[in-house]
Design a protein around this motif. Sequence first.
Motif, PDB file in Angstrom:
ATOM      1  N   TRP A 131       0.839  -1.203   0.000  1.00  0.00           N
ATOM      2  CA  TRP A 131       0.000   0.000   0.000  1.00  0.00           C
ATOM      3  C   TRP A 131       0.868   1.245   0.000  1.00  0.00           C
ATOM      4  O   TRP A 131       1.977   1.253   0.546  1.00  0.00           O
ATOM      5  N   ARG A 132       0.348   2.310  -0.572  1.00  0.00           N
ATOM      6  CA  ARG A 132       1.088   3.576  -0.625  1.00  0.00           C
ATOM      7  C   ARG A 132       1.495   4.028   0.770  1.00  0.00           C
ATOM      8  O   ARG A 132       2.575   4.595   0.975  1.00  0.00           O
ATOM      9  N   GLU A 133       0.666   3.787   1.762  1.00  0.00           N
ATOM     10  CA  GLU A 133       0.947   4.257   3.128  1.00  0.00           C
ATOM     11  C   GLU A 133       1.969   3.393   3.863  1.00  0.00           C
ATOM     12  O   GLU A 133       2.403   3.760   4.967  1.00  0.00           O
ATOM     13  N   ASN A 134       2.366   2.280   3.284  1.00  0.00           N
ATOM     14  CA  ASN A 134       3.243   1.335   3.977  1.00  0.00           C
ATOM     15  C   ASN A 134       4.704   1.710   3.739  1.00  0.00           C
ATOM     16  O   ASN A 134       5.392   1.153   2.880  1.00  0.00           O
ATOM     17  N   ALA A 135       5.182   2.667   4.517  1.00  0.00           N
ATOM     18  CA  ALA A 135       6.540   3.196   4.319  1.00  0.00           C
ATOM     19  C   ALA A 135       7.608   2.138   4.566  1.00  0.00           C
ATOM     20  O   ALA A 135       8.639   2.110   3.880  1.00  0.00           O
ATOM     21  N   ALA A 136       7.385   1.250   5.538  1.00  0.00           N
ATOM     22  CA  ALA A 136       8.397   0.249   5.861  1.00  0.00           C
ATOM     23  C   ALA A 136       8.599  -0.722   4.697  1.00  0.00           C
ATOM     24  O   ALA A 136       9.738  -1.057   4.335  1.00  0.00           O
ATOM     25  N   SER A 137       7.494  -1.181   4.090  1.00  0.00           N
ATOM     26  CA  SER A 137       7.622  -2.107   2.961  1.00  0.00           C
ATOM     27  C   SER A 137       8.226  -1.416   1.746  1.00  0.00           C
ATOM     28  O   SER A 137       9.003  -2.016   0.995  1.00  0.00           O
ATOM     29  N   THR A 138       7.864  -0.155   1.541  1.00  0.00           N
ATOM     30  CA  THR A 138       8.459   0.602   0.441  1.00  0.00           C
ATOM     31  C   THR A 138       9.972   0.706   0.609  1.00  0.00           C
ATOM     32  O   THR A 138      10.736   0.498  -0.338  1.00  0.00           O
ATOM     33  N   ALA A 139      10.430   1.002   1.817  1.00  0.00           N
ATOM     34  CA  ALA A 139      11.865   1.105   2.076  1.00  0.00           C
ATOM     35  C   ALA A 139      12.554  -0.239   1.866  1.00  0.00           C
ATOM     36  O   ALA A 139      13.676  -0.292   1.344  1.00  0.00           O
ATOM     37  N   LEU A 140      11.881  -1.317   2.270  1.00  0.00           N
ATOM     38  CA  LEU A 140      12.474  -2.640   2.095  1.00  0.00           C
ATOM     39  C   LEU A 140      12.613  -2.988   0.618  1.00  0.00           C
ATOM     40  O   LEU A 140      13.653  -3.505   0.191  1.00  0.00           O
ATOM     41  N   CYS A 141      11.593  -2.693  -0.171  1.00  0.00           N
ATOM     42  CA  CYS A 141      11.683  -2.952  -1.613  1.00  0.00           C
ATOM     43  C   CYS A 141      12.843  -2.192  -2.231  1.00  0.00           C
ATOM     44  O   CYS A 141      13.629  -2.747  -3.013  1.00  0.00           O
ATOM     45  N   ARG A 142      12.965  -0.932  -1.881  1.00  0.00           N
ATOM     46  CA  ARG A 142      14.037  -0.107  -2.449  1.00  0.00           C
ATOM     47  C   ARG A 142      15.407  -0.659  -2.064  1.00  0.00           C
ATOM     48  O   ARG A 142      16.303  -0.778  -2.903  1.00  0.00           O
ATOM     49  N   SER A 143      15.566  -1.037  -0.803  1.00  0.00           N
ATOM     50  CA  SER A 143      16.873  -1.516  -0.353  1.00  0.00           C
ATOM     51  C   SER A 143      17.222  -2.871  -0.959  1.00  0.00           C
ATOM     52  O   SER A 143      18.401  -3.215  -1.068  1.00  0.00           O
ATOM     53  N   ALA A 144      16.208  -3.644  -1.376  1.00  0.00           N
ATOM     54  CA  ALA A 144      16.458  -4.958  -1.974  1.00  0.00           C
ATOM     55  C   ALA A 144      16.706  -4.887  -3.474  1.00  0.00           C
ATOM     56  O   ALA A 144      16.877  -5.923  -4.114  1.00  0.00           O
ATOM     57  N   GLY A 145      16.713  -3.685  -4.052  1.00  0.00           N
ATOM     58  CA  GLY A 145      17.010  -3.539  -5.469  1.00  0.00           C
ATOM     59  C   GLY A 145      15.795  -3.486  -6.367  1.00  0.00           C
ATOM     60  O   GLY A 145      15.935  -3.410  -7.585  1.00  0.00           O
ATOM     61  N   PHE A 146      14.584  -3.520  -5.778  1.00  0.00           N
ATOM     62  CA  PHE A 146      13.385  -3.357  -6.591  1.00  0.00           C
ATOM     63  C   PHE A 146      13.333  -1.930  -7.144  1.00  0.00           C
ATOM     64  O   PHE A 146      13.812  -0.987  -6.507  1.00  0.00           O
ATOM     65  N   GLU A 147      12.722  -1.773  -8.308  1.00  0.00           N
ATOM     66  CA  GLU A 147      12.550  -0.456  -8.919  1.00  0.00           C
ATOM     67  C   GLU A 147      11.079  -0.078  -8.907  1.00  0.00           C
ATOM     68  O   GLU A 147      10.194  -0.920  -9.122  1.00  0.00           O
TER      69      GLU A 147
END
Length: 424
Positions: free
Chosen positions: A126-142
């Motif tokens: 979800w857009r509001e899920n900052a923790a998951s967004t940060a995890l995706c970014r740190s794992a190399g997701f675009e």
Amino acid sequence: MLDPQRVTLSPWAPEDRALLDRANTRAMTAQLGGPEPADAVERRHEDYLRLSREGTAQMFRVDVDDAAAGGVGFWEVEHEGVPAYETGWYTLPEFQGRGVATAALRHVVALVRERGDRDLLVAYPWRENAASTALCRSAGFEHHGSSRAPWRGREVTFENWVLDMRPLDLAGREPDVDERFAGDDLDASRWWPYYTPHWSSRAQSAARYGLTDAGLELRIDEHTPPWAPEWDGHVRCSHLQTGQHSGPVGSGTGQHRFRDGLVVREQQPEHRGWLPRYGVIEVRMAAVRHPDAMVAFWPIGFEDRPDDCGEICIAEIFGSEIDDAGGWVGVGVKPQNDPRLRADFEKVRVSGDLTSMHDYAVEWSPDRLRFFVDGRWVKTVAQRIDYPVQLMLDLYELPGAGPRDVAALPHRFRAERVRTFPPR
């Protein structure tokens, strides 16, 4: 943060039903629309077991030191018409903020990579899920934009995160340099056969090498001296690099400032040899299986500006981490002293004889670096390195716990070729 090795995955089992109840709280489901009814939780549990049996999904319990810490999994989907796997995860409150989800997602990426039947791994937090967004970014997701979709009776905005796991594609691409180490000696316009000699001297850090029909051979023998005992103890090295930049004697200006307090001990001429910026960098090389040996190919910033010093580690292989079935290859980005970068480095398991020739490569674009072994994707780093790098190719002998193993010498590191391809 937890040691990632303490985080393990176990296939979802009938007795894991209680873990879904522990995760079905208002706090844990705030980014999922709230708690589900008990019958819905039971259906989810049965779906996990069924899909895993059918092979269309793999669901896991996440453990920390054998204690249940959460769940993770991946399942078949299509992303914009392309077959993909979707992944999702959750971590129980007492384990949050300790790197558990990061380690669990890394396990999932490795499993999908080994499966090799789909080239995309996607996540839709979800857009509001900052923790998951940060995890995706740190794992190399675009980040590939957002979308709105119905979810439990309401419209929700999902962020689209995509990990590109496609193999290296060199079709139709011609190298701008294809170094085969032919001839009687190294091409002096490219190579500098010393290991950061400004911190020591050219005499102390000179490479021992030979050129054969099979390519380059770097050697460490009984009489190879420690390259810089003042700064690096008894470490020995036989090394080539394609650039050289450092300051005057007595200054702290020089490439690869690997520890505090370094001082230039010998003046060096500037050498601007082979300095790629973006594109593909590839080496074909063989590791050395001895507990004191390490081989590496690790371009670094030329560092004519102090911050332009990050490292692109294409392959780092310790002889102590090679076995009969394969070994561990370190890949990723090391900031060294570049304040704009963060460490994103890991060791990936590679099957086969690492003392035979393998291809190690990076595809480097302005906003990401994709790493490959024998053409297969192994890791993505979504960071920006925007300066030329010099190539660093070396064999190390690292001090062991006991006396030096002279009987095993010489250590021989073979490289068949080094190539660079300009960006598309």
